[in-house]
Scaffold this motif. Sequence first.
Motif, PDB file in Angstrom:
ATOM      1  N   TRP A  68      -7.503   6.692  34.556  1.00  0.00           N
ATOM      2  CA  TRP A  68      -6.151   6.171  34.396  1.00  0.00           C
ATOM      3  C   TRP A  68      -5.123   7.166  34.932  1.00  0.00           C
ATOM      4  O   TRP A  68      -4.174   6.784  35.626  1.00  0.00           O
ATOM      5  CB  TRP A  68      -5.899   5.874  32.924  1.00  0.00           C
ATOM      6  CG  TRP A  68      -4.534   5.325  32.623  1.00  0.00           C
ATOM      7  CD1 TRP A  68      -4.116   4.027  32.726  1.00  0.00           C
ATOM      8  CD2 TRP A  68      -3.403   6.075  32.182  1.00  0.00           C
ATOM      9  NE1 TRP A  68      -2.793   3.914  32.372  1.00  0.00           N
ATOM     10  CE2 TRP A  68      -2.325   5.162  32.030  1.00  0.00           C
ATOM     11  CE3 TRP A  68      -3.187   7.424  31.902  1.00  0.00           C
ATOM     12  CZ2 TRP A  68      -1.064   5.566  31.617  1.00  0.00           C
ATOM     13  CZ3 TRP A  68      -1.930   7.823  31.486  1.00  0.00           C
ATOM     14  CH2 TRP A  68      -0.888   6.902  31.338  1.00  0.00           C
ATOM     15  N   GLY A 128      -5.168   7.337  38.753  1.00  0.00           N
ATOM     16  CA  GLY A 128      -4.630   6.125  39.350  1.00  0.00           C
ATOM     17  C   GLY A 128      -3.121   6.096  39.388  1.00  0.00           C
ATOM     18  O   GLY A 128      -2.531   5.318  40.148  1.00  0.00           O
ATOM     19  N   ARG A 129      -2.463   6.940  38.595  1.00  0.00           N
ATOM     20  CA  ARG A 129      -1.008   6.932  38.500  1.00  0.00           C
ATOM     21  C   ARG A 129      -0.353   8.225  38.958  1.00  0.00           C
ATOM     22  O   ARG A 129       0.877   8.315  38.981  1.00  0.00           O
ATOM     23  CB  ARG A 129      -0.594   6.646  37.046  1.00  0.00           C
ATOM     24  CG  ARG A 129      -0.859   5.207  36.646  1.00  0.00           C
ATOM     25  CD  ARG A 129      -0.953   5.027  35.154  1.00  0.00           C
ATOM     26  NE  ARG A 129      -1.133   3.615  34.818  1.00  0.00           N
ATOM     27  CZ  ARG A 129      -2.288   2.961  34.943  1.00  0.00           C
ATOM     28  NH1 ARG A 129      -3.360   3.609  35.385  1.00  0.00           N
ATOM     29  NH2 ARG A 129      -2.369   1.685  34.640  1.00  0.00           N
ATOM     30  N   ASN A 130      -1.146   9.222  39.305  1.00  0.00           N
ATOM     31  CA  ASN A 130      -0.588  10.514  39.703  1.00  0.00           C
ATOM     32  C   ASN A 130      -1.371  11.071  40.886  1.00  0.00           C
ATOM     33  O   ASN A 130      -2.594  10.909  40.964  1.00  0.00           O
ATOM     34  CB  ASN A 130      -0.656  11.510  38.535  1.00  0.00           C
ATOM     35  CG  ASN A 130       0.043  10.997  37.293  1.00  0.00           C
ATOM     36  OD1 ASN A 130       1.248  11.114  37.150  1.00  0.00           O
ATOM     37  ND2 ASN A 130      -0.729  10.412  36.382  1.00  0.00           N
ATOM     38  N   ARG A 137      -5.325  11.687  46.832  1.00  0.00           N
ATOM     39  CA  ARG A 137      -5.146  12.072  45.427  1.00  0.00           C
ATOM     40  C   ARG A 137      -5.992  13.321  45.167  1.00  0.00           C
ATOM     41  O   ARG A 137      -7.116  13.427  45.678  1.00  0.00           O
ATOM     42  CB  ARG A 137      -5.590  10.949  44.484  1.00  0.00           C
ATOM     43  CG  ARG A 137      -4.866   9.622  44.701  1.00  0.00           C
ATOM     44  CD  ARG A 137      -3.476   9.652  44.129  1.00  0.00           C
ATOM     45  NE  ARG A 137      -2.700   8.483  44.463  1.00  0.00           N
ATOM     46  CZ  ARG A 137      -2.269   7.599  43.575  1.00  0.00           C
ATOM     47  NH1 ARG A 137      -2.585   7.754  42.294  1.00  0.00           N
ATOM     48  NH2 ARG A 137      -1.535   6.572  43.959  1.00  0.00           N
TER      49      ARG A 137
END
Length: 606
Positions: free
Chosen positions: A236, A239-241, A340
């Motif tokens: 999670w 996926g956002r950072n 990422r």
Amino acid sequence: MRNVRAPDIAPGAEESTVETQLPSGTVTFLFTDIEGSTRMAHSLGDEYRTVLHDHRRLLRAVLGRSAGAELLTEGDSFFVAFADAATAISAAVETLRALAAHPWPFRPGWREPCMPRLRIGMHTGPAIPSGGEYATHVVHRAARVRDAAHGGQILCSQATYEAARRTGRLPTDIKTEDLGLHRLRGFDDPERLLQVTVADLEVDFPPPRTEDRRGHNLPAYADFVGREAEVRHLRWLIGRNRLVLATGPSGVGKTRVAVEMAERASGDFHGGVWYAALASGDEGASLCRALGVRPDPFRSSLETALDTLRHRRALLVLDDARPEHGELVRRLLAECREVRLLLVSRAPLGLSGEVVWAVPAMADGDAVRLLERRAAQARGGHPVEGVAPVARRLGGLPLALELAAARLRVVSPSALAERLDADLLGVLDGPERVWSRALDASYEVLPGGAVELLHALAAKPDPVDVDAVERLLGRRDPSVLDALAALVDASLVDVRYTGTTALYRLSDPVRAYASSRGGDEPPCTGGQAPATGADLPPPPHLAAHDFTVRPGGPQLCAMSGLTPETDPAPLSAFRARWMRHCHAHRPRLWARERRGPQETAPLTPS
């Protein structure tokens, strides 16, 4: 007889003068080309003609000695047929040796001389020439074997190796490494590829470039037990950072969790999921190895890696990240917008935008399952029951559980639990100090205030809040918060949030380690002397007991090993030593509280 002449692109360049009859029957086909020839031509300009001419001349000199029939030379590639597989393999090796011995151009700013990095591939099969050429799938398979190779690498099919081995003429210094089955482009059936190696040529290469090449290079582990919530949370976060740090001391399992998450998330990154260990020192070379690319002579390894990642949506797992890798991280984020980064580190790096996630210890149920599985493996697959008391004493730390599982080969769980109560650090360490060495790296970089606090918390088994921490250190100033933050960043202290309050405590394995380092003198900072055990109030579960030791008395001096002549304040020194001993025998002290002092044998400090 056929004289095959190759086209020439440079004035005065020599043509092929190899005149031979094309082999028929079982034929070995050899293909070559230069890896990165386009960049080489761009970087060299007009000098590329000279490099290409020297490359051709050297190859033809080897072919002339090896009776190879040159069928086609196009650009930087060669296509040669041999009647004998052993001769073909020897010619490939001699070709690379000839290239390595030649003086190639070199300019300031280049990593190395501009030597053509030749990819060589060979395959053997039935073939009959017709009209001066071969029309057979064997030729196409040989070309695809070449396409799977990297610059400086020689690959051959199993058919070529078996044909060479049967002749008995393969030189003894030439070895092969089995690279397994691979699906070549355009072929449905897998082909076993072997790498030809000799001691004086490069042997370390990325995996072959084949159709079934994995979209990741993640290390393979035997199994992964539990930690589902941690994996989901980390996925999670990534996926956002764009930049996530998984932190913790050695032994908490941060690399295993990171790799497991990366493997499950591989479908989210069409540019691949790649693992690189940064401990080697050369960051660019580590990234190139992870990505399976070869740096060229004209730029740094890091530039090659950045160029490879520039337009990919990829996930990089960088293990053992440290503050000195900050510039690498900044360049990756700035130049590779779709990448990422998941960094595995002992502590935060202090980079802009980093999301720090301290990898927690395993939940109780997961810890029991891991210990049961590892203990069963240590006992030849036989199940081991009753390990929960052992797991509870190890704080959910995977390395500690693994070490305890090895001990269960020779003792029962109940016997091991008793030994952990008596000497937890000794059981985990063994003669090699395995557990202590795992924590040494985190401990050695702690600032002085954090070392002082770690030792104070080692004598405090119960969770404490910030106010209690300040009372432990006997002061209320920002340095206490700095010390606590350093322990939290290093993941040496467990944090539990209850409403608006955070509680801090050491797990038993970390507590045992900290107690063993209790005699270390933390560095003094800000002109303030570090606190000693004499300045710390006794824990509540010890304060009620009278150990019949009187200040300055002979019993105190005898038990502490000090005398008034050698130490002006034997009580202070003894109290610090006694507190360390009380922690080592904490279970016995708890038993003393439950049964009462009159039912318990007296304790003497070690």
